[in-house]
Design an enzyme around this catalytic site. Structure first.
Site, PDB file in Angstrom:
ATOM      1  N   ASP A 107      28.398  27.548 -17.038  1.00 20.55           N
ATOM      2  CA  ASP A 107      28.599  27.002 -15.695  1.00 20.55           C
ATOM      3  C   ASP A 107      27.794  27.810 -14.668  1.00 20.55           C
ATOM      4  O   ASP A 107      27.450  28.966 -14.907  1.00 20.55           O
ATOM      5  CB  ASP A 107      30.076  27.093 -15.304  1.00 20.55           C
ATOM      6  CG  ASP A 107      30.960  26.282 -16.242  1.00 20.55           C
ATOM      7  OD1 ASP A 107      30.464  25.296 -16.812  1.00 20.55           O
ATOM      8  OD2 ASP A 107      32.137  26.652 -16.379  1.00 20.55           O
TER       9      ASP A 107
HETATM   10  N1  URA Z   1      33.681  27.912 -20.908  1.00 16.16           N
HETATM   11  C1  URA Z   1      33.733  27.649 -19.591  1.00 16.16           C
HETATM   12  O1  URA Z   1      34.766  27.253 -19.060  1.00 16.16           O
HETATM   13  N2  URA Z   1      32.615  27.820 -18.869  1.00 16.16           N
HETATM   14  C2  URA Z   1      31.469  28.301 -19.377  1.00 16.16           C
HETATM   15  O2  URA Z   1      30.496  28.455 -18.651  1.00 16.16           O
HETATM   16  C3  URA Z   1      31.433  28.573 -20.760  1.00 16.16           C
HETATM   17  C4  URA Z   1      32.558  28.366 -21.503  1.00 16.16           C
END
Ligand code: URA
Length: 248
Positions: A107
């Site tokens: 993310d």
């Molecule tokens: N899980 C998440 O919630 N976000 C990420 O960026 C990677 C794994």
């Protein structure tokens, strides 16, 4: 004469993305063969005989395979372009001549280990559910998840009508209002770690991927990258945990 191969395999071979992701690109109408948009997966390509375009750029068979581990900072997107103009991870790879793509995603506000490569086969192996490649994250969550909650998350919870696969969780540190948790999962559902903690009412405040398998950042500073050796690549597929549990 070169042997024909399926369009998605050809795209992966050329370093556009993993085979699975290439299938999405084809379905989205982003791939042309000899000037025609192709959306069916069965199309066969004979390298050198047809021209293939992805996002209107000609796809070239890529040269040397390269494997990079980047310590992604927060605020960077893991897509190869961003309509909103936010910084993209590949802008951190000064000095890398080959076109590479990220293996999986992180993310915008997640930091840490991100592999980038032009090897569609390796990307496919890392992401294929049957290989169960562990991904370990450090998640700071609101509140103090109790042992039962941790056990529940480890066993699996229902997320979007589907049970999560077994996970391993260690409570690393309890702070006044938050807890630092180390979680290892081998699934790769979108925003999985955040959704898992959210589902038990301990939302994630910050998230960092520490490792793929036993391939860790190993002192790599935020925003920096290194080129991986074959031995380092093997560590990705190790199923030994990075940390032992210490919850009970
Ligand atoms: N899980 C998440 O919630 N976000 C990420 O960026 C990677 C794994």
């Amino acid at each position: 004469m070169a042997t024909p191969l399926r369009l998605q395999k050809y795209l992966a071979k050329c370093g556009i993305a993993s085979r699975r992701k290439s299938e999405e690109f084809i379905a989205q109408g982003r791939v042309k063969v000899d000037g025609q948009i192709i959306t069916s997966m069965g199309t066969l390509i004979t390298p050198g005989k047809q021209t293939v375009h992805f996002d209107n750029k000609e796809v070239q068979a890529s040269e040397e395979l390269i494997y990079i581990l980047l310590n992604k900072p927060k605020g960077y997107v893991t897509t190869l372009s961003d309509p909103q103009g936010r910084p993209i991870v590949t802008s951190l790879l000064q000095g890398i001549g080959q076109r590479v793509f990220p293996v999986g995603r992180l993310d915008l506000d997640t930091e840490g280990a991100l592999i980038l490569t032009n090897d569609g086969n390796l990307a496919q192996s890392i992401q294929h559910p049957s290989n169960e490649v562990n991904k370990t994250y450090e998640a700071e969550v609101r509140g103090h998840p109790g042992k039962n909650t941790v056990r529940q998350l480890e066993k699996g919870i229902l997320l979007e009508n589907k049970q999560t696969a077994p996970a391993t969780i260690r409570i690393q540190k309890r702070k006044k209002k938050t807890s630092v948790m180390i979680i290892t999962i081998h699934e790769g559902r979108k925003r999985q770690v955040k959704k898992m903690f959210q589902a038990v009412s301990h939302p994630v405040i910050s998230l960092k991927r520490l490792a793929y398998g036993r391939l860790t950042l190993d002192g790599l500073a935020s925003g920096k990258y290194k080129i991986l050796t074959q031995n380092e690549l093997k560590r990705i597929f190790s199923n030994k945990l990075l940390y032992k549990q210490k919850n009970s």
